[in-house]
Write a protein that holds these residues in place. Structure first.
Motif, PDB file in Angstrom:
ATOM      1  N   ARG A  84      -4.439   0.891   2.014  1.00  0.00           N
ATOM      2  CA  ARG A  84      -5.718   1.024   1.313  1.00  0.00           C
ATOM      3  C   ARG A  84      -6.821   1.474   2.264  1.00  0.00           C
ATOM      4  O   ARG A  84      -7.582   2.399   1.973  1.00  0.00           O
TER       5      ARG A  84
ATOM      6  N   MET B 256      -7.348   1.873  -5.938  1.00  0.00           N
ATOM      7  CA  MET B 256      -6.723   2.949  -5.165  1.00  0.00           C
ATOM      8  C   MET B 256      -5.210   2.798  -5.051  1.00  0.00           C
ATOM      9  O   MET B 256      -4.533   3.652  -4.473  1.00  0.00           O
ATOM     10  N   ASP B 257      -4.667   1.705  -5.584  1.00  0.00           N
ATOM     11  CA  ASP B 257      -3.244   1.446  -5.360  1.00  0.00           C
ATOM     12  C   ASP B 257      -2.352   2.527  -5.963  1.00  0.00           C
ATOM     13  O   ASP B 257      -1.315   2.869  -5.380  1.00  0.00           O
TER      14      ASP B 257
ATOM     15  N   ARG C  49       0.791  -2.315   2.140  1.00  0.00           N
ATOM     16  CA  ARG C  49      -0.167  -1.835   1.152  1.00  0.00           C
ATOM     17  C   ARG C  49      -1.613  -2.116   1.557  1.00  0.00           C
ATOM     18  O   ARG C  49      -2.495  -1.272   1.373  1.00  0.00           O
ATOM     19  N   GLU C  50      -1.899  -3.295   2.121  1.00  0.00           N
ATOM     20  CA  GLU C  50      -3.272  -3.602   2.536  1.00  0.00           C
ATOM     21  C   GLU C  50      -3.748  -2.620   3.595  1.00  0.00           C
ATOM     22  O   GLU C  50      -4.913  -2.208   3.606  1.00  0.00           O
TER      23      GLU C  50
ATOM     24  N   VAL D 231      -2.404   5.660  -3.776  1.00  0.00           N
ATOM     25  CA  VAL D 231      -1.778   5.268  -2.507  1.00  0.00           C
ATOM     26  C   VAL D 231      -0.267   5.219  -2.655  1.00  0.00           C
ATOM     27  O   VAL D 231       0.485   5.768  -1.832  1.00  0.00           O
TER      28      VAL D 231
END
Length: 272
Positions: A93, A1-2, A89-90, A5
């Protein structure tokens, strides 16, 4: 999904520049994030709709609550997307799946309202129950973001209970560079320290948004006020009192009073 995102977060930041609208969506004027309470309103309306449906109440009441939750979902989504674009970022997600679940729930509730308006009450109720199930998943992920991953929480230390009463020696004035912020420690706390001539400004160093190091930030002038910009997500704080000039932070940076002893030692204490 990065990849999605990254693309979506960049697009939101590019389209919604730092300013009054972005600060409003973050909740800067209120001093608290606005997305969680707005989300509670919509979810409360939809839970109430399900309760009325189970109780066999007047269908008009169910439609009103359902519509109220849908209308409120628009500013809720705008505030949530704005907050999400400035997370790690974590966190993004999890927030991305949270957003997808809520979009699916929104679609189901919209279909439910349309069916009810057309007189198809039973399919409308079934769609509402399905929407509530999917929305419950979204709410769970939102809670995970807030409580496990600390998105939206105040990351600046509450210094009043960490620092004993009275004045405390920090460092000699001559050891500080003039005009450039540095980090210094006072017990458990890391501090942002800025010397300007014989004047010294001291704030808690961790940004309230996500604990970014303020001493690595830029010094700027905003509307004639001296400010520091967090290097991580550009939260901007006034140096005079630590208050928020621009989000995503909504909580102020704790400040310290300062004085200089005759021997040139800087002393600090938490501002009241």
């Amino acid at each position: 999904m990065d990849k999605p995102v990254r693309v979506l977060a960049k697009a939101v930041r590019r389209r919604l520049r730092q300013g009054r609208l972005r600060d409003l969506l973050h909740g800067v004027p209120l001093g608290e994030p606005v997305h969680p309470p707005l989300a509670t309103v919509s979810l409360g309306c939809w839970i109430s709709t399900a309760v009325l449906d189970l109780a066999g109440a007047d269908p008009r009441a169910s439609r009103l609550l359902l519509a109220t939750g849908l209308v409120n979902a628009l500013p809720t989504a705008a505030a949530g997307l704005t907050d999400w674009s400035s997370l790690h970022r974590e966190q993004q997600r999890v927030g991305f799946v949270h957003m997808m679940a809520n979009m699916a729930a929104l679609g189901l509730f919209s279909a439910s309202l349309l069916a009810r308006v057309r007189g198809r009450e039973k399919p409308g109720r079934m769609l509402s129950y399905a929407g509530l199930g999917v929305g419950g998943l979204g709410a769970y992920l939102g809670g995970h973001l807030a409580y496990r991953q600390a998105a939206g929480a105040n990351h600046a230390p509450q210094v009043t209970h960490l620092v004993p009463l009275g004045w405390h020696d920090l460092c000699p004035l001559k050891d500080l560079p003039d005009g450039r912020p540095v980090a210094r420690r006072l017990g458990y706390i890391q501090l942002f320290v800025l010397r300007q001539g014989d004047g010294v400004t001291v704030l808690a160093d961790h940004c309230p948004h996500l604990a970014g190091p303020l001493h690595q930030g830029r010094l700027v002038m905003e509307d004639g006020e001296a400010c520091v910009v967090c290097p991580w997500h550009s939260s901007t704080f006034r140096l005079t009192d630590g208050s928020v000039k621009h989000g995503p932070a909504t909580a102020p940076a704790p400040t310290f009073e300062t004085r200089i002893r005759r021997d040139g030692t800087i002393q600090v204490r938490p501002a009241t």
